[in-house]
Scaffold this active site. Structure first.
Site, PDB file in Angstrom:
ATOM      1  N   TYR A   1      53.764  16.348  90.665  1.00 18.40           N
ATOM      2  CA  TYR A   1      53.646  14.904  90.494  1.00 18.40           C
ATOM      3  C   TYR A   1      54.356  14.487  89.215  1.00 18.40           C
ATOM      4  O   TYR A   1      53.899  14.784  88.115  1.00 18.40           O
ATOM      5  CB  TYR A   1      52.157  14.527  90.458  1.00 18.40           C
ATOM      6  CG  TYR A   1      51.838  13.063  90.259  1.00 18.40           C
ATOM      7  CD1 TYR A   1      52.801  12.069  90.313  1.00 18.40           C
ATOM      8  CD2 TYR A   1      50.521  12.671  90.024  1.00 18.40           C
ATOM      9  CE1 TYR A   1      52.477  10.736  90.133  1.00 18.40           C
ATOM     10  CE2 TYR A   1      50.185  11.340  89.844  1.00 18.40           C
ATOM     11  CZ  TYR A   1      51.167  10.379  89.903  1.00 18.40           C
ATOM     12  OH  TYR A   1      50.842   9.056  89.722  1.00 18.40           O
TER      13      TYR A   1
ATOM     14  N   LYS B   1      56.195  14.552  94.269  1.00 12.59           N
ATOM     15  CA  LYS B   1      55.866  13.125  94.296  1.00 12.59           C
ATOM     16  C   LYS B   1      56.598  12.486  93.125  1.00 12.59           C
ATOM     17  O   LYS B   1      56.264  12.725  91.967  1.00 12.59           O
ATOM     18  CB  LYS B   1      54.353  12.908  94.171  1.00 12.59           C
ATOM     19  CG  LYS B   1      53.958  11.437  94.094  1.00 12.59           C
ATOM     20  CD  LYS B   1      52.487  11.272  93.766  1.00 12.59           C
ATOM     21  CE  LYS B   1      52.141   9.805  93.534  1.00 12.59           C
ATOM     22  NZ  LYS B   1      50.742   9.625  93.099  1.00 12.59           N
TER      23      LYS B   1
ATOM     24  N   VAL C   1      53.247   8.500  98.912  1.00 10.32           N
ATOM     25  CA  VAL C   1      51.895   8.578  98.356  1.00 10.32           C
ATOM     26  C   VAL C   1      51.609   7.207  97.749  1.00 10.32           C
ATOM     27  O   VAL C   1      52.253   6.803  96.787  1.00 10.32           O
ATOM     28  CB  VAL C   1      51.778   9.678  97.294  1.00 10.32           C
ATOM     29  CG1 VAL C   1      50.392   9.635  96.645  1.00 10.32           C
ATOM     30  CG2 VAL C   1      52.019  11.048  97.911  1.00 10.32           C
TER      31      VAL C   1
END
Length: 304
Positions: free
Chosen positions: A136, A164, A206
């Site tokens: 992330y 992400k 996401v």
């Protein structure tokens, strides 16, 4: 279950009672509603799930409850957001035991590591679990950049499979693709550049605001995937005022307030956060109510 790594994965909220205890049953209800509305997977205990406001045992309880209610219908990925590698590895192992299908691994909290330290953190967690991992990257929020130097250092770690990407600079998608091809599956992670991310190679999204408007979020990605760019743009432009909330400092409070306005969850949050007040609260409520009153029609556009 195997993770397809595409589609819409809302970062689900953790529901809280008035006494600030965790409302496990209502958290399950919120997740179940999202699945019924067509999301592809769920992210448990991300930023929106208030990961860092929970004790270790509370995290495991919430994740276990989410896995229980999902019943294998969609993949469950859990955020791993800890101060150091030992704590992160411990939670990763607990998550695997609880039945999570994958991990969304953040950089260490508080300390800003050098690239070599960051790569060592990711490797240290990955070697302690067999679960697939999405890294992330969110420099504005966490002051740490997962640059291509770091990705190069972890490219041989087989269970690090996705990224992400939440940097507001969408050039990151192309830079990663140019340097690594399809080695890492890319996800758009910042709501107000989600469609740009899809056009630049992201396979999924996401999302935070999906918690309030799941059907529209699912249709946005579906329209893009079927080549109905007019419909995707129509939804995106309608959604954009709310999507900007995902990039604000008070995103958790705003998203949970949006959930409450839409009758999907409670706005209550855990300290150090507090619910929105005054002009900001009124502003967010007005934005959500306007969005609800002007929802675009779902399905193929007339021009498609």
């Amino acid at each position: 279950m195997a993770i397809g790594w595409k589609g819409v994965f809302p970062a689900v909220t953790t529901q809280v009672r008035a006494d600030l205890s965790i409302d496990v049953q209502d958290t399950q209800r919120v997740v179940d509603d999202l699945i019924r509305d067509g999301v592809t997977g769920v992210i448990a205990l991300g930023t929106v799930g208030e990961n860092n406001s929970l004790e270790f045992e509370e995290k495991v309880t919430v994740l276990t409850a989410i896995v229980e209610v999902v019943k294998g219908r969609v993949p469950v990925i859990t955020g791993v957001s800890e101060y150091d590698t030992r704590r992160a590895a411990r939670y990763a192992q607990a998550a695997e035991k609880a039945g999570a299908d994958g991990l969304m691994l953040l950089p260490p909290m508080v300390y800003v590591p050098k690239p070599a330290e960051l790569a060592a953190h990711f490797k240290g967690v990955a070697e302690k679990t067999g679960l697939p991992i999405m890294l992330y990257n969110n420099p504005p929020a966490y002051r740490t950049t997962i640059g291509n130097e770091v990705l190069d250092a972890v490219k041989d770690v087989k269970n690090i499979v996705a990224i992400k990407e939440s940097a507001p600079d969408t050039r990151r998608f192309t830079d990663i693709r140019n340097d690594f091809g399809d080695r890492f599956t890319l996800f758009a992670g910042l709501d107000d550049v989600a469609l740009e991310g899809l056009y630049l190679g992201a396979q999924g999204w996401v999302s935070g605001l999906t918690n309030a408007f799941p059907k529209e979020s699912v249709e946005l990605v579906a329209a893009f995937e079927r080549g109905d760019h007019a419909k995707a743009m129509e939804i995106y432009r309608w959604f954009m005022p709310l999507l900007h909330l995902d990039a604000d400092h008070d995103l958790v409070q705003s998203i949970k307030l949006a959930e409450e306005v839409m009758g999907r969850g409670s706005e209550r949050v855990l300290p150090p956060r507090y619910v929105l007040e005054g002009a900001r609260r009124a502003q967010v409520i007005a934005m959500v109510e306007k969005a609800a009153a002007t929802r675009p029609a779902l399905g193929a556009s007339k021009a498609a």
